[in-house]
Design a protein around this motif. Sequence first.
Motif, PDB file in Angstrom:
ATOM      1  N   THR A  76       0.851  -1.185   0.000  1.00 20.47           N
ATOM      2  CA  THR A  76       0.000   0.000   0.000  1.00 20.47           C
ATOM      3  C   THR A  76       0.885   1.234   0.000  1.00 20.47           C
ATOM      4  OG1 THR A  76      -1.689  -1.181   1.274  1.00 20.47           O
ATOM      5  CG2 THR A  76      -1.859   1.212   1.195  1.00 20.47           C
ATOM      6  N   TYR A 131       1.039   5.495  -0.173  1.00 21.53           N
ATOM      7  CA  TYR A 131       0.398   6.795  -0.056  1.00 21.53           C
ATOM      8  C   TYR A 131       1.373   7.844  -0.605  1.00 21.53           C
ATOM      9  CZ  TYR A 131      -3.015   4.599   3.038  1.00 21.53           C
ATOM     10  OH  TYR A 131      -3.992   3.787   3.562  1.00 21.53           O
ATOM     11  N   ARG A 132       0.918   8.595  -1.605  1.00 16.53           N
ATOM     12  CA  ARG A 132       1.803   9.584  -2.234  1.00 16.53           C
ATOM     13  C   ARG A 132       1.016  10.805  -2.676  1.00 16.53           C
ATOM     14  NH1 ARG A 132       2.075   8.948  -8.124  1.00 16.53           N
ATOM     15  NH2 ARG A 132       0.619   7.335  -8.821  1.00 16.53           N
ATOM     16  N   HIS A 190      -2.673   4.978  -3.189  1.00 15.08           N
ATOM     17  CA  HIS A 190      -3.549   6.004  -2.617  1.00 15.08           C
ATOM     18  C   HIS A 190      -2.980   7.389  -2.908  1.00 15.08           C
ATOM     19  CE1 HIS A 190      -6.151   3.302  -0.235  1.00 15.08           C
ATOM     20  NE2 HIS A 190      -5.065   2.542  -0.174  1.00 15.08           N
ATOM     21  N   HIS A 191      -3.760   8.232  -3.557  1.00 17.74           N
ATOM     22  CA  HIS A 191      -3.325   9.580  -3.884  1.00 17.74           C
ATOM     23  C   HIS A 191      -3.745  10.561  -2.800  1.00 17.74           C
ATOM     24  CE1 HIS A 191      -3.197   8.635  -8.487  1.00 17.74           C
ATOM     25  NE2 HIS A 191      -2.431   7.848  -7.776  1.00 17.74           N
ATOM     26  N   LEU A 192      -2.810  11.358  -2.343  1.00 18.56           N
ATOM     27  CA  LEU A 192      -3.097  12.452  -1.414  1.00 18.56           C
ATOM     28  C   LEU A 192      -3.231  13.703  -2.265  1.00 18.56           C
ATOM     29  CD1 LEU A 192      -0.411  11.459   1.258  1.00 18.56           C
ATOM     30  CD2 LEU A 192      -2.861  10.943   1.306  1.00 18.56           C
ATOM     31  N   THR A 232      -2.857  15.562   2.889  1.00 14.55           N
ATOM     32  CA  THR A 232      -1.483  15.121   3.153  1.00 14.55           C
ATOM     33  C   THR A 232      -1.106  15.344   4.613  1.00 14.55           C
ATOM     34  OG1 THR A 232      -0.841  15.650   0.879  1.00 14.55           O
ATOM     35  CG2 THR A 232       0.938  15.424   2.482  1.00 14.55           C
ATOM     36  N   PHE A 278      -2.809  12.844   6.849  1.00 17.41           N
ATOM     37  CA  PHE A 278      -2.153  11.531   6.774  1.00 17.41           C
ATOM     38  C   PHE A 278      -0.888  11.513   7.633  1.00 17.41           C
ATOM     39  CE2 PHE A 278       1.235   9.001   4.884  1.00 17.41           C
ATOM     40  CZ  PHE A 278       0.673   7.739   4.905  1.00 17.41           C
ATOM     41  N   THR A 308       6.085  12.277   2.889  1.00 18.79           N
ATOM     42  CA  THR A 308       5.477  11.281   2.012  1.00 18.79           C
ATOM     43  C   THR A 308       6.394  11.172   0.797  1.00 18.79           C
ATOM     44  OG1 THR A 308       4.127  12.955   0.872  1.00 18.79           O
ATOM     45  CG2 THR A 308       3.130  11.814   2.764  1.00 18.79           C
TER      46      THR A 308
END
Length: 252
Positions: free
Chosen positions: A9, A11-12, A40-42, A48, A51, A60
Motif C-alpha cells: 500500500t 500513499y503519495r 492512494h493519492h493524497l 497530506t 495523513f 510522504t
Amino acid sequence: MTTDAPSATLYRMVMPGHICPYGLKSKDLLERQGYAVEDHHLKTREETDAFKNEHGVETTPQTFINGERIGGYDALRVHFELDPPKAEQSDTSYQPVIAIFSVAALLALGLSWSHEGTLLSLRAFEWFISLSMVILAVQKLQDLESFSTMFLNYDLLAQRWVRYGKLYPFGEALAGILMTAGALIWLAAPVALVIGGIGAVSVFKAVYIEKRELKCACVGGSSNVPLGFVSLTENVMMVGMALWMGARYLAS
C-alpha cells in the motif's frame, strides 16, 4: 495485476500542481519487485497533513507492506537490500568521476573514429585527457563560489591568493579546449603545466604528507569524492599533457 502477487500500500502526493517524484519512484520500485500496488493519492495539502498526523510521519510517500510501515523511497530501497542501511552508507562516492572519465573516453573514441578512421590512435588519447579537463572544468563552473571555497582547503596558491580559486576552472577549460582543437598550444601548454603542477604538489602535500582527510573539489564544490588519487591523477594528467603537447609544438 496478478492476484497471487504480494501486495503493498502506497500513499503519495498527487496534486494538480505537484506530483511527488519519490512517490512515482516508489511505485515503480514496488512494481519492479513484483508487488501489486494499492496506490492512494493524497490530492490536497490538507489531506497530506492529515495523513502525516495520523501516522506520525514527516514526509510522504509512505509504503506499507503486510501492515508494516516501511517508509519513504530511500527506506524502500534499504528494505529490498538495494542500498545498505543509512548508518552503513559511505559519505563518499566516485560515481561523478567515473561518469566524467567514461564520457570523455567515449567522446575521444568517437572523434578518433571520425577523424583518424580508427578507434585507437594517439590523438584519441590526447582527446581523452583534454576532454576530461573540459568536463571537469564545467563541473567546477556550475557553482564557482562553492568550488573555490572547497579548493581553499588544500591548494597552496589559492591559500596565498584567494582569487586564484575562481580563476582555476577557467584556466583548465581554456587549456582543455585549445588542446582538443590543437590550437594555440604555446598558450595552452604553459597554463596546464602551471595549474596542474601546483595542484599536484598541493594534493600530495595535503593527502600524503599531512595525512588530511578532505573532499576533492575536482568535480565541483558539492563533491563527495575524497581528496587523493583522483585529484592527483587529474593534475598529473594536465602536467603530462602540457609537456607532451608543448614538446610537439616546439619540435614542429
